[in-house]
Every structure is written in C-alpha cells, then in structure tokens.
Design a protein around this motif. Structure first.
Motif, short mmCIF file in Angstrom:
data_model
loop_
_atom_site.label_atom_id
_atom_site.label_comp_id
_atom_site.label_asym_id
_atom_site.label_seq_id
_atom_site.Cartn_x
_atom_site.Cartn_y
_atom_site.Cartn_z
N ALA A 149 0.79 -1.24 0.00
CA ALA A 149 0.00 0.00 0.00
C ALA A 149 0.82 1.28 0.00
O ALA A 149 0.26 2.36 -0.21
CB ALA A 149 -0.95 0.00 1.20
N ASP A 194 -1.70 8.57 -2.24
CA ASP A 194 -2.94 7.81 -2.12
C ASP A 194 -3.82 7.96 -3.36
O ASP A 194 -4.43 6.99 -3.82
CB ASP A 194 -3.73 8.25 -0.87
CG ASP A 194 -3.12 7.71 0.41
OD1 ASP A 194 -2.43 6.68 0.35
OD2 ASP A 194 -3.32 8.33 1.47
N LEU A 197 -2.10 5.95 -6.31
CA LEU A 197 -2.18 4.51 -6.11
C LEU A 197 -3.63 4.01 -6.21
O LEU A 197 -3.88 2.91 -6.71
CB LEU A 197 -1.58 4.12 -4.76
CG LEU A 197 -0.05 4.17 -4.70
CD1 LEU A 197 0.44 3.80 -3.31
CD2 LEU A 197 0.59 3.25 -5.73
N SER A 198 -4.58 4.82 -5.77
CA SER A 198 -5.99 4.45 -5.92
C SER A 198 -6.35 4.32 -7.39
O SER A 198 -7.08 3.40 -7.79
CB SER A 198 -6.89 5.49 -5.25
OG SER A 198 -6.71 5.52 -3.86
N ILE A 201 -4.80 1.05 -8.65
CA ILE A 201 -5.59 -0.10 -8.19
C ILE A 201 -6.87 -0.22 -9.00
O ILE A 201 -7.25 -1.31 -9.45
CB ILE A 201 -5.90 0.03 -6.68
CG1 ILE A 201 -4.61 -0.04 -5.86
CG2 ILE A 201 -6.88 -1.05 -6.23
CD1 ILE A 201 -4.76 0.42 -4.43
N TRP A 215 -8.23 -9.19 -2.62
CA TRP A 215 -7.05 -8.33 -2.51
C TRP A 215 -6.50 -8.42 -1.09
O TRP A 215 -7.27 -8.46 -0.12
CB TRP A 215 -7.41 -6.87 -2.79
CG TRP A 215 -7.81 -6.57 -4.20
CD1 TRP A 215 -9.02 -6.86 -4.80
CD2 TRP A 215 -7.03 -5.90 -5.20
NE1 TRP A 215 -9.02 -6.42 -6.11
CE2 TRP A 215 -7.81 -5.82 -6.37
CE3 TRP A 215 -5.73 -5.36 -5.21
CZ2 TRP A 215 -7.35 -5.23 -7.55
CZ3 TRP A 215 -5.27 -4.77 -6.38
CH2 TRP A 215 -6.07 -4.71 -7.53
N PHE A 217 -3.92 -6.20 1.08
CA PHE A 217 -3.12 -4.98 1.12
C PHE A 217 -2.14 -5.03 2.30
O PHE A 217 -2.54 -5.21 3.45
CB PHE A 217 -4.02 -3.76 1.26
CG PHE A 217 -4.77 -3.42 0.00
CD1 PHE A 217 -4.14 -2.73 -1.04
CD2 PHE A 217 -6.09 -3.80 -0.17
CE1 PHE A 217 -4.83 -2.43 -2.20
CE2 PHE A 217 -6.79 -3.51 -1.33
CZ PHE A 217 -6.15 -2.81 -2.36
N GLY A 223 -1.21 3.66 3.62
CA GLY A 223 -2.22 3.85 2.58
C GLY A 223 -3.56 4.26 3.15
O GLY A 223 -3.78 4.23 4.36
N LYS A 227 -10.05 4.68 0.25
CA LYS A 227 -9.80 4.86 -1.18
C LYS A 227 -9.40 3.55 -1.85
O LYS A 227 -9.91 3.19 -2.93
CB LYS A 227 -8.71 5.91 -1.41
CG LYS A 227 -9.12 7.35 -1.17
CD LYS A 227 -7.99 8.29 -1.57
CE LYS A 227 -8.41 9.76 -1.54
NZ LYS A 227 -8.65 10.24 -0.18
N TYR A 228 -8.48 2.84 -1.24
CA TYR A 228 -7.93 1.64 -1.87
C TYR A 228 -8.97 0.53 -1.99
O TYR A 228 -9.05 -0.14 -3.03
CB TYR A 228 -6.72 1.13 -1.08
CG TYR A 228 -5.48 1.99 -1.15
CD1 TYR A 228 -5.53 3.31 -1.58
CD2 TYR A 228 -4.24 1.49 -0.78
CE1 TYR A 228 -4.39 4.10 -1.64
CE2 TYR A 228 -3.09 2.27 -0.84
CZ TYR A 228 -3.19 3.58 -1.25
OH TYR A 228 -2.05 4.37 -1.29
N ALA A 232 -10.37 -1.16 -5.34
CA ALA A 232 -10.16 -2.59 -5.57
C ALA A 232 -11.45 -3.29 -5.99
O ALA A 232 -11.42 -4.29 -6.71
CB ALA A 232 -9.59 -3.24 -4.31
N TRP A 243 -6.88 -5.94 4.93
CA TRP A 243 -6.05 -4.75 5.10
C TRP A 243 -5.10 -4.98 6.27
O TRP A 243 -5.52 -5.08 7.42
CB TRP A 243 -6.92 -3.53 5.35
CG TRP A 243 -6.18 -2.23 5.35
CD1 TRP A 243 -5.67 -1.57 6.43
CD2 TRP A 243 -5.85 -1.43 4.20
NE1 TRP A 243 -5.05 -0.41 6.03
CE2 TRP A 243 -5.15 -0.29 4.66
CE3 TRP A 243 -6.09 -1.56 2.83
CZ2 TRP A 243 -4.68 0.69 3.80
CZ3 TRP A 243 -5.62 -0.58 1.98
CH2 TRP A 243 -4.93 0.54 2.47
#
Length: 386
Positions: A149, A194, A197-198, A201, A215, A217, A223, A227-228, A232, A243
């Motif tokens: 992340a 962030d 990377l979002s 992803i 997923w 992470f 991270g 958002k992530y 995803a 996570w």
C-alpha cells in the motif's frame, strides 16, 4: 503496571526462582493462560460473513512473480509454475503479487496510463500477472492479489533501512532512484500518493474484473483504506479484501532484556472481508515458533471481530520458511498438517507463503523442498486425516 504485566511478572518469577521448570515452558504457560483474555475479549460471538464463504474452511498458497521492466519477467514461464501448483488438489486459491512483494515500486503488469510518464523500471511490457491469472482460472483456482500500500514511496523499506542490515540498506539505495521519480511525478500532477495509487488499483481492478477474487493490502499504515478498498472493488464488487495494519499486541517479558510483542488476530478496518492474518513479525519470532500456535487457537476459539451484521472471515497468513521469500524451514510435515487442519476445521482460512525456486525467478516454480511439505499436506486433507 496493568493486570497482564503483573500476572506475567508474578508467574515468571515463580517459575524462574521458585521452581525448577524450563523458562521457555514457563513463558508459554503464562501466555496460554492470558492470551485468550486479552486478544479475544471483544471478539466472541461474532458470525462469519457469507460474503467470504469460499474461503471458509479452505487453504491457499502465496507465490511471487518477478516484477518490473527486467529480463526475468520477459523470460518467465508461468505454465511451468501453474503445472506445479495444480498438483495441489485440495487448495482453493493462489495469492499473486501485483507489486514486487513488500516493495511497491515494481509491478507484474504493464500500465498504459503511466507508460512514458514515470521511469521504465516500474512496469514491464509483458502482462505476466494476467497470463498467470488466466492459467490459474483454467484450473478453477480463486485468485487473491497482493499489493504493497505504500507503492514506490516504499515507506516501510526506507524507514526500516536506517537500523537494518547491510542487505536491506543496499536494496533501499537501489530503489531510491525509483522513489525520486515517483515523487517528481506526484509534484507535477499535484496528486497525493494515495490518489495515484488508488487510480492504479482501480485501473487493474477494471482491467481484470471478476478474474480477481480478492485483494490483500500490505503496509496499511501508509495507505488510505477507504480509497484503496473502493478502488479494488471497482472491477468486481464481490472481491474480498484484507487490510494489514496495526494490530492489538501483547507484550511478553521473557527476561529483563527480552521482550516479545505477539500480534493478535483482528480486523484492521471495518471494510475488510477477511482478516489479513499476518503472524507476529518474523523479526520477532520464527514462523514455526509455538508462540504462533496461539493464533491457531484464536481461530479455533473465536469468530473474529467485525460488525454484527456481516462479521468477518478469519484468515491466517504465514510463511513456510524463515522469511517471506526464502530461508530454511524448520516446519515438520506434522506441524503444517496440524495447524492447517485445525484452522480449516474451525471454518477459518490459511494462506501459506512459499519461497520460489532458488535463485529466485531464474527458474519458474516454487521451492522443491517446501513443495514436498505442501504435497504431504494436500494428501492429508484429501484423505481426511485427523
């Protein structure tokens, strides 16, 4: 001094000075008496969510693909890798890396959006990840994607390297150029790490769609889980997410100069579908340590903490060798069978992280020594051995 520290001190003193009992056994007994209280006090009577039921009572494997714009990616033969993996008939999923293991600055798949905008080292021309996913899908395996992340900023690597060994420092220096390129791109686009990377992803999630079933992470501290996780699930809303972030831990004083922080099993974020299950860091204890048996007991004794409506699937992530990527293994076949059977018979899930053949990525496939242990585990499960 809290209750737990007081109990630990009192019992340890009794065992060390009042009775002739091995210190190791003494400490194990202390932890066995208190671990369930401090790790599980707020997790009892929770139900496992239906959303992750394909993981319930099953096990999987994590393998590592070469990443980045390097010759190993161009030459790698995923057919040979999957031909080896598919010998494991009782296994349900394979975890594949989108980033280069714990280092988030190299990827196992190309990215058309960022092509030509960042240094070429990040992304390969070949989509090795998709090729491997397709082969696994043909053999009816679920696929979980691993993602670091912190991305190319690699906060975990650089922050640890100051006090780490020479090899870790060497790796950190090697990737420093990548980090600076990424930082320059963030400045030019006025985006946060962030945000970018979002977008990455989301790009891969949409590209692979329902071929990605989950997923995992890592380095969650660096991270944005909101958002992530949202990104995803763009391509597959039913994808399951874990996570790996801060965990409750128990501090054990073995000796005045020796302290162990044991990680508890719990969710790191309310939007998780299954626990990351990262064992107590390997810098602290070896993976086969009997201290890790306490995490197995945790799965046996509780349904893991979650919101009361959906709950969360309990899951353990553990290396089969000394480190996450290599090293010796002192696991016996019986210990692997025992831990796995206990987890899956309790409706839990476990992923074994296995080393690749040495030298890493020169030959497709996983370590032959470790694979023999997994074959024995597979046969044990197929035979329904107790």
């Amino acid at each position: 001094m809290d209750l737990y520290q007081l109990m630990t001190q009192k019992l340890t003193n009794i065992f060390m000075y009042g009775q002739k009992i091995n210190l190791y056994i003494s400490v194990i007994l202390v932890i066995l008496l208190t671990y369930p209280i401090f790790c599980n006090s707020d997790q009892a009577n929770k139900t496992i969510g239906e959303k992750s039921n394909w993981m319930s009572g099953n096990w999987g494997l994590r393998v590592l693909l070469p990443a980045g714009n390097i010759k190993e990616v161009k030459k790698y033969d995923p057919v040979k890798l999957v031909n080896q993996i598919k010998q494991l008939k009782s296994m349900k999923w394979v975890m594949l890396n989108l980033t280069s293991g714990g280092y988030g600055g190299r990827f196992t798949a190309p990215n058309s959006i960022l092509k030509g905008k960042v240094i070429d080292d990040y992304f390969p021309e070949r989509d090795l990840l998709l090729e491997t996913i397709n082969l696994l899908k043909k053999n009816n395996y679920k696929v979980i994607v691993y993602f670091a992340a912190d991305g190319p900023l690699a906060n975990t690597l650089y922050n640890r390297s100051v006090n780490e060994d020479r090899e870790t420092k060497r790796i950190a220096n090697k990737y420093l150029k990548n980090k600076k390129s990424w930082e320059n791109y963030l400045v030019d686009t006025k985006k946060t790490n962030d945000q970018l990377l979002s977008e990455i992803i989301e790009y891969y999630s949409e590209k692979y769609g329902k071929k990605i079933d989950g997923w995992w992470f890592d380095h969650g501290k660096w991270g944005d889980p909101e958002k992530y996780i949202k990104a995803a699930k763009t391509g597959n809303p039913d994808a399951k997410v874990a996570w790996n972030d801060k965990k409750k831990n128990i501090q054990i004083s073995i000796l005045p100069s020796k302290i162990i922080n044991l990680w508890c099993m719990e969710r790191s974020h309310i939007n998780e579908d299954f626990t990351a299950g990262h064992i107590t860091p390997i810098r602290t204890i070896e993976p086969w340590s009997h201290f890790n048996d306490l995490v197995i007991q945790d799965v046996e004794n509780t349904k893991h903490k979650g919101d009361t409506k959906s709950g969360i699937q309990s899951h353990i992530f553990i290396p089969l060798q000394r480190t996450w990527r290599g090293g010796e293994t002192r696991f016996t076949s019986e210990q692997i069978k025992n831990w796995t059977r206990r987890v899956i018979s309790s409706d839990g899930a476990i992923t074994w992280a296995i080393a690749m053949r040495s030298p890493e990525h020169q030959y497709p496939g996983v370590s032959l020594e470790q694979f023999k242990l997994l074959k024995a585990l597979d046969q044990s499960i197929l035979n329904n051995e107790n």
